[in-house]
Design a protein around this motif. Structure first.
Motif, short mmCIF file in Angstrom:
data_model
loop_
_atom_site.label_atom_id
_atom_site.label_comp_id
_atom_site.label_asym_id
_atom_site.label_seq_id
_atom_site.Cartn_x
_atom_site.Cartn_y
_atom_site.Cartn_z
N GLN A 27 32.26 51.29 -49.32
CA GLN A 27 33.12 50.96 -48.18
C GLN A 27 32.65 49.68 -47.50
OE1 GLN A 27 35.84 52.73 -47.13
NE2 GLN A 27 36.25 51.23 -45.52
N THR A 59 27.09 51.16 -38.75
CA THR A 59 28.42 51.63 -38.37
C THR A 59 28.52 53.13 -38.61
OG1 THR A 59 29.31 51.15 -40.58
CG2 THR A 59 29.52 49.43 -38.90
N ASP A 92 31.10 56.07 -39.24
CA ASP A 92 32.46 56.28 -39.74
C ASP A 92 32.78 57.77 -39.69
OD1 ASP A 92 34.83 56.45 -41.10
OD2 ASP A 92 34.13 55.48 -42.93
N ASP A 117 39.64 58.09 -38.71
CA ASP A 117 40.52 57.73 -37.61
C ASP A 117 41.04 58.99 -36.93
OD1 ASP A 117 40.16 55.05 -38.11
OD2 ASP A 117 41.91 54.90 -39.43
N THR A 122 33.69 52.96 -36.32
CA THR A 122 34.85 52.39 -37.01
C THR A 122 36.17 53.00 -36.56
OG1 THR A 122 34.72 54.01 -38.82
CG2 THR A 122 33.45 51.97 -39.07
N GLU A 123 36.17 54.12 -35.89
CA GLU A 123 37.38 54.88 -35.58
C GLU A 123 38.44 54.05 -34.86
OE1 GLU A 123 38.64 59.10 -33.46
OE2 GLU A 123 36.90 57.99 -32.73
#
Length: 219
Positions: A19, A65, A67, A70, A150-151
């Motif tokens: 990713q 980050t 993750d 979302d 990252t959301e």
């Protein structure tokens, strides 16, 4: 063999180190390496990249980050009775970082888990408030903590029938949820924002939208 990389992690995932390796949208950024530091529920990565600054010099940077996927959130409102429907639940990170008891007043929210945002928020509204919503309005999308998480969160609003019987508690017990459903006058909710009684960012954003452009605006 490393879990989440070349061996399945607890959720059966592999290739988590891929990713972000092939990003090409910003010519000033060249990704060099992505490491998976943890992959229990969400994924913690450390990315090494070269960044070309405005003055032309290039620096090598390392960033972590988090993750978690979302998500989506929704403000349920009754424009006639001028009320909103919120949830109250325990949030460990807030408790650790100084909130008196960790019990936050919030709009209903949850992760997409692979669903379309509108489908996901209908599911979360039902699970967290006991209310079924149909015609949801997409308000905006926002990155809530872009320096490390990252959301991307999709914001929605929808009316609910406050005259219909509701529930006092909700949530999915198998997921450890113990959620109180709180109906509150909209004016009181705004006052709670001012005095710190509502300290959740997504909730504040939706309440301000409702006051400025939404069902409780003076337009």
């Amino acid at each position: 063999m490393t879990a989440g990389v070349d061996a399945p992690d607890a959720r059966g995932r592999t290739g988590l180190h891929l990713q972000g390796r092939d990003l090409t949208g910003n010519p000033r950024v060249r990704v060099l390496d992505v490491e998976v530091l943890a992959c229990d529920w969400a994924v913690l990565r450390r990315t090494t990249f070269d960044y070309r600054h405005s003055d032309g010099h290039v620096s090598r940077e390392r960033r972590e980050t988090y993750d978690r996927g979302d998500g989506a959130t929704i403000l349920l409102y009754d424009a006639v009775r001028r009320t909103v429907l919120l949830t109250r639940q325990f949030r460990l990170p807030a408790y650790v970082n100084g909130h008196p008891d960790g019990m936050l007043l919030e709009t209903a929210a949850g992760l997409l888990d692979g669903d379309d945002p509108q489908e996901a928020i209908r599911r979360e509204a039902a699970e967290e408030t006991g209310r079924t919503v149909h015609d949801v309005e997409h308000v905006f999308d926002a990155y809530m903590s872009p320096g490390s998480v990252t959301e991307r969160l999709s914001f929605f609003a929808a009316p609910y029938d406050g005259s219909a019987p509701g529930v006092e508690t909700a949530g999915v017990a198998a997921e450890g949820e113990d959620i109180a459903v709180v109906e509150i006058p909209f004016a009181d909710a705004l006052e709670l924002v001012r005095d710190g009684g509502i300290a959740d960012a997504k909730t504040i954003m939706l309440l301000q939208w409702a006051a400025l452009h939404g069902p409780f605006s003076r337009r």
